[in-house]
Design an enzyme around this catalytic site. Structure first.
Site, PDB file in Angstrom:
ATOM      1  CB  SER A 198      -0.866  -0.003   1.251  1.00  0.00           C
ATOM      2  OG  SER A 198      -0.027   0.175   2.378  1.00  0.00           O
ATOM      3  CE  LYS A 199      -0.621   7.305  -2.704  1.00  0.00           C
ATOM      4  NZ  LYS A 199      -0.317   8.247  -3.355  1.00  0.00           N
ATOM      5  NE  ARG A 200       0.172   1.017   6.520  1.00  0.00           N
ATOM      6  CZ  ARG A 200       0.622  -0.180   6.890  1.00  0.00           C
ATOM      7  NH1 ARG A 200       1.685  -0.272   7.670  1.00  0.00           N
ATOM      8  NH2 ARG A 200       0.015  -1.274   6.498  1.00  0.00           N
ATOM      9  CG  HIS A 201       3.530  -1.507   2.960  1.00  0.00           C
ATOM     10  ND1 HIS A 201       2.268  -1.942   2.676  1.00  0.00           N
ATOM     11  CD2 HIS A 201       3.808  -1.918   4.212  1.00  0.00           C
ATOM     12  CE1 HIS A 201       1.789  -2.601   3.716  1.00  0.00           C
ATOM     13  NE2 HIS A 201       2.697  -2.592   4.654  1.00  0.00           N
ATOM     14  N   GLY A 202       5.212   2.097   0.536  1.00  0.00           N
ATOM     15  CA  GLY A 202       6.070   2.579  -0.540  1.00  0.00           C
ATOM     16  C   GLY A 202       5.499   2.345  -1.923  1.00  0.00           C
TER      17      GLY A 202
END
Ligand code: GLU
Length: 476
Positions: free
Chosen positions: A247-251
């Site tokens: 997800s965005k949070r992971h990159g």
């Protein structure tokens, strides 16, 4: 490497968003495989989903590919420009009997589905309009525009010798007759891909493994057309660092967001190539090495995990060792983006050399170099409280005097002057260097003090030291 190989790969994004990390890695693998074998790497824009495709997304994909230096060997192909060709092939298939008209209405299909579900069967098209020897088809109903269905083989298997996943076998009984043209005549996705891959002479289809289930259908269409079937390499997913969906949070960002975060394109490629591919325990590869070494034998068939810390590490290795001339334009992009006037400070090549040991990204480097191109907007409060103490005022005065009289503005001369002031007061160098840093940088972090002052220049150094001494006196 053979000079004129017929190996041809492609990257075929759907322009519904920016070029994201997974897409960029697929593109890189396709590019490397083609280059490794002296072949061609092509780009195809899969824009048949007119509702979701946008020109901005097409531009964003080109921008990302350009930034990464993944150049297509020919002009990109757009599916929306190929409708005539698709129509021609569909007409030929109808003629040859490898495709047929189906007049089922939406209601009939829904009913078919409901009945199958009620019998606990897998919903599938029952073949009621499929021509068979000895079978009489119903007369076509009036006013129902037909779809075109592919006549999938009823028996046998499709065997995929996947270059990454090994052998995958599908039973034709599991594949029903796919719609290849809708009632309004527009061709459908799986069909277009086959015609494009055929016309473009694609020898290896390299794509995400979310497409594995499309592959047997596509292979059957190739066979029906008498076209050579390409080889397939289905690349496994990229997961987040915790093993969940990326997800965005992971990159899971667009590659241009990595540019904004301060990554170098070559470092990005190096990070991406290691997401699934390995060569012993080597971590850093030049583009030439990647091309010479890349092989599907060493691409993992299991998912890889995105690790932001490692991406930073790779970027830092590149920043530390890359040719300054290569880094300079990217660094310049960041400084300009901050609204800085480059004429207002030192040569950026010198700044890179002074900063690169301690900056993992170009963004960090630009933030830490802001003071060289713009006036200080104030002092970091904590650093000022700790280092711009009453005692420091006199030290700063003494430095102004020592530095004003230097004959040359070189690191050696500046070092001597700072050292002299420290020694005369029996102070360690740090005791003197920290107030200087806060005075000229605004905070207590910078490259070695002599380099910092040389980069800043004499006039600005003296102005800032004087201003800091005044600041201390005004405060007390
Ligand atoms: N357009 C597809 C995608 O973006 C790729 C299809 C393919 O590579 O065959 O997922």
């Amino acid at each position: 490497m053979t000079a004129s190989s017929s190996i041809t790969t492609r990257f075929a994004p759907s322009p519904t968003g920016f070029l994201h990390i997974g897409g960029a890695r697929t593109a890189l693998f396709s590019y490397l495989y083609a280059k490794r074998h002296g072949g061609k790497f092509l780009l195809r824009i899969e824009d048949t989903d007119i509702e979701r495709s946008t020109q901005e997304a097409v531009d964003a994909i080109f921008e990302g590919m350009d930034w990464l230096g993944l150049k297509s060997d020919f002009e990109p192909i757009y599916q929306t420009q190929r409708f005539d060709r698709y129509k021609t092939v569909i007409a030929q298939m109808l003629e040859a009997g490898t495709a047929y008209h189906c007049y089922c209405t939406r209601d009939e299909l829904d009913q078919m589905r409901n009945e199958q579900m009620a019998r606990k069967e897998k919903p599938r098209y029952d073949g009621r309009w499929r021509p068979e020897p000895g079978k009489t088809l119903p007369p076509p109903p009036d006013g129902v525009p037909p779809v075109v269905r592919f006549r999938n083989p009823a028996e046998g298997q499709v065997v995929i010798d996947d270059l990454i996943k090994g052998q995958i076998v599908f039973d034709n009984r599991e594949l029903d007759d796919l719609i290849i043209a809708r009632a309004d005549g527009t061709p459908t996705y799986n069909f277009c891909v086959v015609i494009d891959d055929w016309d473009m002479g694609i020898t290896q289809v390299i794509r995400g493994d979310d497409h594995v289930n499309n592959t047997p259908r596509q292979i059957n269409i190739f066979k029906a057309l008498g076209a050579p079937t390409p080889q397939y390499a289905h690349v496994s997913m990229i997961l987040g660092s915790d093993g969940s969906k990326l997800s965005k949070r992971h990159g899971a960002l667009g590659v241009m967001e990595y540019r904004a975060m301060g990554f170098l394109p070559e470092a990005m490629l190096n990070y991406l190539v290691r997401l699934g591919w390995s060569h012993g325990d080597q971590e850093l590869f030049t583009r030439e090495e990647m091309i010479n070494l890349f092989d599907f034998r060493n691409v993992s068939s299991s998912a890889s995990r995105f690790d932001m810390e490692k991406a930073y590490w790779v970027n830092h290795q590149y920043l530390k060792t890359a040719d300054v001339a290569v880094v300079a334009p990217e660094f310049e992009w960041h400084l300009r983006r901050m609204g800085l006037d480059l004429a207002n400070g030192p040569r950026i090549e010198d700044v890179i050399l002074a900063q690169r040991e301690r900056c993992r990204t170009l963004l960090e480097m630009a933030e830490k170099s802001h003071f060289l191109y713009d006036e200080l907007s104030g002092y970091n409060e904590k650093d000022a409280a700790k280092h711009l103490t009453a005692d420091a005022a006199e030290i700063l005065d003494a430095l102004v005097e020592a530095l004003s009289s230097l004959l040359e503005w070189t690191p050696e001369a500046v070092h001597q002057a700072v050292h002299g002031v420290a020694e005369a007061r029996q102070l360690g160098l740090g005791k003197v260097a920290q107030p200087i840093r806060v005075a000229v940088v605004g905070m207590a972090v910078s490259p070695p003090i002599d380099q910092t002052l040389v980069l800043l220049g004499r006039t600005r150094t003296l102005e800032r030291l004087t201003a800091a001494a005044a600041y201390i006196r005004n405060r007390s």
